[in-house]
Design an enzyme around this catalytic site. Structure first.
Site, PDB file in Angstrom:
ATOM      1  N   LYS A  52      56.227   1.793  48.420  1.00 55.36           N
ATOM      2  CA  LYS A  52      55.780   1.422  47.078  1.00 55.36           C
ATOM      3  C   LYS A  52      56.057  -0.035  46.722  1.00 55.36           C
ATOM      4  O   LYS A  52      55.387  -0.608  45.858  1.00 55.36           O
ATOM      5  CB  LYS A  52      56.472   2.312  46.039  1.00 55.36           C
ATOM      6  CG  LYS A  52      56.094   3.775  46.085  1.00 55.36           C
ATOM      7  CD  LYS A  52      54.833   4.047  45.322  1.00 55.36           C
ATOM      8  CE  LYS A  52      54.619   5.542  45.112  1.00 55.36           C
ATOM      9  NZ  LYS A  52      53.386   5.829  44.371  1.00 55.36           N
ATOM     10  N   SER A  88      56.818   7.321  54.823  1.00 54.42           N
ATOM     11  CA  SER A  88      56.617   6.539  53.601  1.00 54.42           C
ATOM     12  C   SER A  88      57.897   6.106  52.910  1.00 54.42           C
ATOM     13  O   SER A  88      57.870   5.197  52.075  1.00 54.42           O
ATOM     14  CB  SER A  88      55.751   7.321  52.611  1.00 54.42           C
ATOM     15  OG  SER A  88      56.358   8.564  52.291  1.00 54.42           O
TER      16      SER A  88
END
Length: 318
Positions: free
Chosen positions: A53, A304
């Site tokens: 992110k 991720s």
């Protein structure tokens, strides 16, 4: 959302690389032996915030300062990784960052957000209720409301996919987790910009399967709960803008159980000695579920993030 070009993504990469280097992607031999296919892991667990992110936070804040120079601060809702990225990027830009998380959110992620300079507010039973509170606080405090999905976030996130595809352009399939959708949309954008034929497969928790239900129904569906320990997947209702992209660009969406995710976290540690949070391990869990169909192929999985509380990880590897 307009279609991103290679130049769009490469320009975003220039901004991202002012803060962090490109992350690695490795074809791990023990994963190949275990699963019967070449497995390229994209290591977004190796960013300054421990998750992908951060890339979107950097590009979003660059856009915000240019498009809205009058803004004094931002507010957003998160389960942790989005909030860390915004706290880091807002702090670098000299802006206040107010981050709303659900009650009972990960203590270690909350601490990390505070460490990057964010002000953390706990509200609501889940991410969706925290989003509503963030919108209310934006009005009260005159802060810019950062949505969970935005073209500038996707542009930043797409830089990891560009790195992966340039390193391994002949991947048959890439598995990518779906929370609010910036990750899968970034992968689809990079694939399409490069003109590749790689199938993109989304991954959700069986306890938070709204994206899969929506994909299969062709309309947005909402679930009553999203009770998974993989907090990056814990979304009850897809973001419409993201759904519009992956409804067209994904080959399919796979659901995995918390037990399968925990097994994949254990496998990551055993075979690569990498730490993966629940959402971060979900792509590998989906590949493990579909190993027979992937036998002999070249496959990418997006790790991720690595932001899992110590107590949770201890239970997983026990």
């Amino acid at each position: 959302m307009h279609r991103l070009t290679c130049d769009d993504i490469e320009q975003a990469a220039l901004r991202v690389y002012q803060v962090m280097p490109a992350t690695a992607q490795y074809a791990w031999p023990l994963l190949a032996q275990r699963l019967g296919c070449t497995v390229w892991v994209k290591h977004e667990n190796h960013t300054p915030t421990g998750a992908f992110k951060v890339r979107g936070g950097i590009t979003f804040m660059h856009w915000l300062k240019r498009a809205h120079p009058e803004v004094k601060g931002i507010v957003s809702a998160t389960r942790g990784n989005h909030g860390q990225s915004l706290a880091l990027a807002a702090g670098a830009a000299g802006l206040r960052a107010l981050i709303v998380v659900p009650q009972g959110n990960s203590l270690e992620k909350n601490n990390a957000m505070r460490g990057f300079g964010g002000e953390v507010v706990e509200f609501g039973r889940d991410f969706d209720e925290a989003r509503e509170e963030a919108a209310r606080l934006a009005q009260i405090h005159g802060l810019f409301l950062v949505p969970p999905f935005h073209p500038e976030l996707v542009k930043g996130v797409a830089t990891y996919a560009l790195e992966l595809f340039k390193a391994a352009p002949d991947l048959d399939t890439v598995y990518v987790p779906i929370g609010c959708g910036s990750g899968i949309c970034g992968v689809i954008a990079a694939r399409d910009a490069l003109g590749l034929k790689t199938q993109v497969v989304g991954v959700v928790s069986s306890e938070a399967a709204a994206a899969k239900l929506s994909f299969e129904a062709g309309v947005i569906c909402e679930t009553a709960t999203a009770n998974t320990f993989a907090d990056g997947l814990a979304v009850r209702k897809p973001i419409a803008e993201a759904f519009a992209v992956y409804a067209q660009g994904a080959a399919r969406i796979v659901s995995v159980s918390d037990e399968q995710i925990a097994e994949a976290m254990d496998v990551y540690y055993t075979d690569t000695h990498n730490l993966a949070e629940g959402a971060g391990a979900s792509a590998l869990a989906a590949l493990m579920q579909e190993r027979e169909a992937m036998r002999g192929k070249k496959v990418g999985v997006i790790l991720s993030g690595a932001n899992v509380d110590k107590s949770v990880f201890a239970k997983v590897i026990a």
